[in-house]
Design a protein around this motif. Structure first.
Motif, short mmCIF file in Angstrom:
data_model
loop_
_atom_site.label_atom_id
_atom_site.label_comp_id
_atom_site.label_asym_id
_atom_site.label_seq_id
_atom_site.Cartn_x
_atom_site.Cartn_y
_atom_site.Cartn_z
N ASN A 134 0.80 -1.22 0.00
CA ASN A 134 0.00 0.00 0.00
C ASN A 134 0.83 1.27 0.00
OD1 ASN A 134 -2.95 -0.31 0.00
ND2 ASN A 134 -2.46 -1.81 1.57
N THR A 135 2.11 1.15 0.32
CA THR A 135 2.94 2.34 0.25
C THR A 135 3.59 2.48 -1.13
OG1 THR A 135 4.85 1.12 1.04
CG2 THR A 135 3.55 2.24 2.70
N LEU A 136 3.34 1.50 -2.00
CA LEU A 136 4.08 1.46 -3.27
C LEU A 136 3.91 2.71 -4.13
CD1 LEU A 136 4.14 -2.09 -4.85
CD2 LEU A 136 5.98 -0.65 -4.07
N GLY A 137 2.70 3.25 -4.17
CA GLY A 137 2.46 4.42 -5.02
C GLY A 137 3.43 5.54 -4.69
N THR A 138 3.45 5.91 -3.43
CA THR A 138 4.35 6.98 -2.99
C THR A 138 5.80 6.60 -3.25
OG1 THR A 138 2.86 6.87 -1.12
CG2 THR A 138 4.48 8.63 -1.11
N VAL A 139 6.09 5.35 -3.00
CA VAL A 139 7.48 4.91 -3.15
C VAL A 139 7.93 5.03 -4.60
CG1 VAL A 139 8.95 2.87 -3.08
CG2 VAL A 139 7.54 3.43 -1.13
N ILE A 140 7.04 4.67 -5.53
CA ILE A 140 7.40 4.76 -6.95
C ILE A 140 7.65 6.21 -7.33
CG2 ILE A 140 6.49 4.54 -9.28
CD1 ILE A 140 5.21 1.95 -8.41
N ILE A 141 6.77 7.10 -6.88
CA ILE A 141 6.97 8.52 -7.18
C ILE A 141 8.33 8.96 -6.66
CG2 ILE A 141 6.19 10.85 -6.68
CD1 ILE A 141 3.40 9.55 -6.18
N TYR A 142 8.60 8.62 -5.44
CA TYR A 142 9.84 9.07 -4.84
C TYR A 142 11.05 8.47 -5.55
CZ TYR A 142 13.32 10.53 -1.70
OH TYR A 142 14.44 11.11 -1.21
N MET A 143 10.88 7.24 -5.99
CA MET A 143 11.95 6.55 -6.72
C MET A 143 12.32 7.29 -7.99
SD MET A 143 13.45 3.44 -6.58
CE MET A 143 14.15 2.30 -7.75
N THR A 144 11.29 7.71 -8.79
CA THR A 144 11.61 8.42 -10.03
C THR A 144 12.30 9.75 -9.74
OG1 THR A 144 9.32 9.07 -10.03
CG2 THR A 144 10.00 7.54 -11.73
N LEU A 145 12.01 10.34 -8.59
CA LEU A 145 12.70 11.59 -8.26
C LEU A 145 14.07 11.31 -7.65
CD1 LEU A 145 9.66 13.59 -6.92
CD2 LEU A 145 10.80 13.82 -9.11
N LEU A 146 14.23 10.11 -7.11
CA LEU A 146 15.52 9.78 -6.47
C LEU A 146 16.58 9.44 -7.53
CD1 LEU A 146 16.95 9.29 -3.79
CD2 LEU A 146 16.24 6.91 -3.92
N ILE A 147 16.15 8.80 -8.61
CA ILE A 147 17.13 8.40 -9.64
C ILE A 147 17.90 9.61 -10.18
CG2 ILE A 147 17.40 7.33 -11.91
CD1 ILE A 147 15.13 5.46 -11.16
N PRO A 148 17.20 10.69 -10.60
CA PRO A 148 18.00 11.84 -11.06
C PRO A 148 18.91 12.40 -9.98
CG PRO A 148 15.67 12.42 -10.90
CD PRO A 148 15.76 10.96 -10.76
N LYS A 149 18.43 12.34 -8.74
CA LYS A 149 19.25 12.84 -7.64
C LYS A 149 20.55 12.04 -7.54
CE LYS A 149 17.90 14.06 -3.05
NZ LYS A 149 16.92 13.75 -1.99
#
Lengths: 377, 305
Positions: A292-307
């Motif tokens: 159930n936390t996956l949605g947020t985690v995916i969003i954060y993941m796409t922002l983490l990769i460029p970081k």
């Protein structure tokens, strides 16, 4: 009764229920910037995976004759350069050059020497990057005169070459592979640590949660760059280990986000129901909380990769990252910055590639956030 | 408020203590030492050097000695710059970094809030989209791309500003722009978002109903509320700016303290690295405190009693 149900089924058009993911996908499709980013990312990803295999040059191959040549879509060598280059290549051959001329991609050289010529002089031509297949056409009877021919080797340097004469296009391709790979690897490590830590803290709650989050707070206040540099120094210049280390540093935000989500999920009925049924903590985490936390985690993941890519480029820029002859976008940009005076291409192309990559990742991240979490807009 | 500030500063001591401890032991666990060279020194020379700098003691004892000296304000001698003590090196570099960072900070606050406010006032217009585009650009493109490109364009092609060093005001222009650009972008984004909300809030509507001039409403009432998120962002950002940017200092050849992080860590100059870490940590603590106090000043609902 059967009639009734048939009638009502006929009257109400069948509405398929849409899951969260389907609605998100529909919203994402409407976002032009995000869709464009997906295509750009797909293209860059393919470039990174297959580019180095089909690139005309090896990323580590050095062409001493072509150092810092500017980017061009026409082939090298330039017609004006062939004859001077042939002369300088044959300088060590101890020949008096009678004739050096070029017709239809074939170089013809006639040389004489009073002490007799050795047929092995063709090697001097082959050794140059400009010529291939040097051959002896005719040797005069007294052995003092030789006629040779060599094919002019046409090479393409779409992005020019770097300070050592390596093809920049191939280097950008391999650096895309390295940067993307590192981004995924480090973001993956951050994801695993962050989700496990955050979910555990939020799920256990109380004093354990308090302790675990204090640790995160303290780690937050560490001077981050220094921390990474120390890790690099500690692990040595091993790329994989280093980016596991970066992932180990970048998990803090992820842990906070997941913990917050877990805290609210924990009070939901379905989790309490699972608890009442006697499901163990580990199983609840695995079955109910983490998915159930996956949605947020995916969003954060796409922002983490460029970081992470940015961080890798930054470290490479400082000379702490990927080591030669392997390269990354940060290394290329740093070399470009050093040579921008006489070879601006070396700065422009890698910088442009990194910019496009980061833009695409950021737009996709923003688009995913809008799609999965519309109230956050 | 004063009591609150003092309490916060005291509360920061354990954090600082932890940072110092972590940095000390991480640094020491890393392989290599400050006197390692290409060719190994003679064993007796090495032993003498280690004895002079107190490196022959057991690690825990060195740690206790270091802490003891630190409490008395002594950060010890640098291992690599042999003639200088760490506080002297910091005293030379820090003012340069603070000056540069301070200018970048001021520029970021001014330009960022101006851009953000204008965008919010003309929401969904061309101006608004322009500001959003500039902000996205500023956030996405890293410093180490912006700085060389600025150099390429303004120092090499047009020759308006010097390419490096610090002589005269002209040499500050490019580094300050390179430093402040990402901050301008973030501040503009934050202010725009908060401003749009603030313009819809009750107290701004009341001010409008009173018939106050628009400029006064925006600057005095809306901006005051809208700058809160930007201020909480600027706390850590200010600490980072004032303690020097590694990249910008390296590209523009500026003698700040940013470079000591990298050089110090690579040279295993233990005391110098500890010194820079302590300075950065202190700045972070202080600026977080300043942010919290500013909050109380700007937002009448926040009180620290």
């Amino acid at each position: 009764m059967t009639d009734m149900t048939e009638v009502s089924a006929g009257m109400v058009p069948e509405v398929k229920s849409r899951s969260l993911w389907q609605t998100a996908l529909i919203r994402l499709r409407k976002n032009v910037a995000a869709m464009l980013s997906i295509f750009v990312l797909g293209f860059l990803g393919l470039c990174g995976i297959f580019g180095p295999m089909i690139a005309p040059h090896d990323y580590a191959e050095v062409y001493p004759a072509y150092v810092k040549v500017p980017a061009s879509i026409s082939a090298y060598p330039r017609a004006d350069d062939v004859i001077p280059e042939a002369q300088s290549a044959l300088r060590r051959a101890r020949l008096d050059l009678e004739l050096v001329e070029m017709n239809d991609e074939v170089l013809t050289v006639i040389g004489t020497s009073e002490r007799g010529v050795d047929e092995r002089v063709t090697r001097y031509l082959d050794r140059s990057d400009l010529f291939t297949n040097a051959r002896v056409v005719e040797v005069s009877d007294d052995g003092n005169r030789i006629e040779m021919q060599a094919d002019v080797d046409r090479l393409y340097f779409l992005f020019g070459t770097d300070a050592n004469g390596r093809d920049l296009f191939s280097r950008v391709l391999i650096s895309l592979r390295v940067s993307l790979g590192i981004g995924l690897l480090a973001a993956g490590v951050a994801l695993v640590i962050g989700v496990l830590y955050g979910a555990t803290a939020g799920f256990l709650g109380g004093r354990t949660d308090n302790m675990m989050m204090r640790v995160v707070d303290v780690l937050y206040s560490l001077p981050f760059i220094f921390f990474v540099i120390l890790l690099v120094v500690f692990f040595g210049r091993n790329v994989v280990l280093m980016f596991i280390a970066v992932g180990c540093v970048e998990w803090l935000d992820m842990a906070r986000i997941v913990r917050g989500q877990t805290l609210s999920l924990r009070r939901r009925e379905f989790v309490q129901a699972a608890e009442a049924l006697g499901v163990g903590s580990g199983a609840i985490l695995k079955r109910h909380i983490i998915p159930n936390t996956l949605g947020t985690v995916i969003i954060y993941m796409t922002l983490l990769i460029p970081k992470v890519i940015l961080l890798e480029s930054f470290l490479s820029f400082l000379g702490l990252g990927v080591q030669e002859p392997l390269t990354s976008l940060g290394v290329l940009i740093s070399e470009g910055a050093k040579n921008m005076q006489n070879a601006p291409d070396m700065l422009i192309f890698p910088a442009l590639t990194l910019t496009i990559l980061l833009f695409a990742l950021n737009f996709l991240g923003d688009g995913l956030r809008d799609a999965l979490d519309p109230k956050d807009r | 408020m004063l009591a609150y500030a003092i309490r916060r500063l005291l509360g920061a001591i354990p954090t600082l203590f932890f940072i110092i401890t972590a940095a000390f032991f991480m640094m020491r666990l890393a392989p290599g030492g400050p006197f390692d060279q290409e060719r190994a020194l003679e064993a007796t020379v090495m032993a003498n050097l280690n004895a002079t700098f107190g490196l022959d003691e057991p690690l825990w004892k060195q740690y206790v000695i270091y802490l003891g000296n630190l409490v008395q304000g002594d950060m010890g001698p640098s291992f690599v710059y042999r003639d200088l003590k760490v506080h002297q090196i910091l005293a030379i570099g820090l003012p340069v970094s603070i000056k540069l960072g301070g200018m970048a900070l001021a520029l970021a606050m001014l330009v960022g809030s101006a851009l953000g406010s204008i965008a919010a006032l003309r929401q969904n217009s061309a101006v608004d989209y322009g500001v959003i585009a500039v902000a996205t650009f500023g956030i996405t493109i890293p410093n180490f791309v912006v700085a060389p490109v600025l150099l390429l364009v303004f120092a090499l092609y047009f020759d308006i500003f010097p390419a490096g060093g610090l002589n005269g005001w002209q040499s500050y222009v490019l580094p300050v722009i390179a430093l402040s650009l990402p901050q301008i972008a973030v501040v503009a984004r934050l202010i725009r978002g908060a401003m749009i909300e603030a313009l819809r809030s009750d107290h701004v509507r009341t001010a409008r109903a009173y018939g106050l001039p628009t400029r006064m409403i925006v600057i005095k009432h809306a901006l005051r509320a809208a700058c809160l998120p930007a201020i909480s962002y600027m706390g850590p950002a200010a600490a980072a700016l004032l303690t020097g940017s590694i990249v910008v200092e390296q590209i523009f050849g500026i003698p700040g303290i940013g470079r000591y992080f990298v050089q110090g860590a690579l040279n295993r100059d233990y005391t110098l690295v500890m010194g820079t870490v302590i300075v950065v940590a202190l700045f972070v603590v202080i600026f977080n405190l300043i942010v919290d106090l500013l909050y109380a000043v700007l937002d009448p609902r926040v009180r620290y009693d």
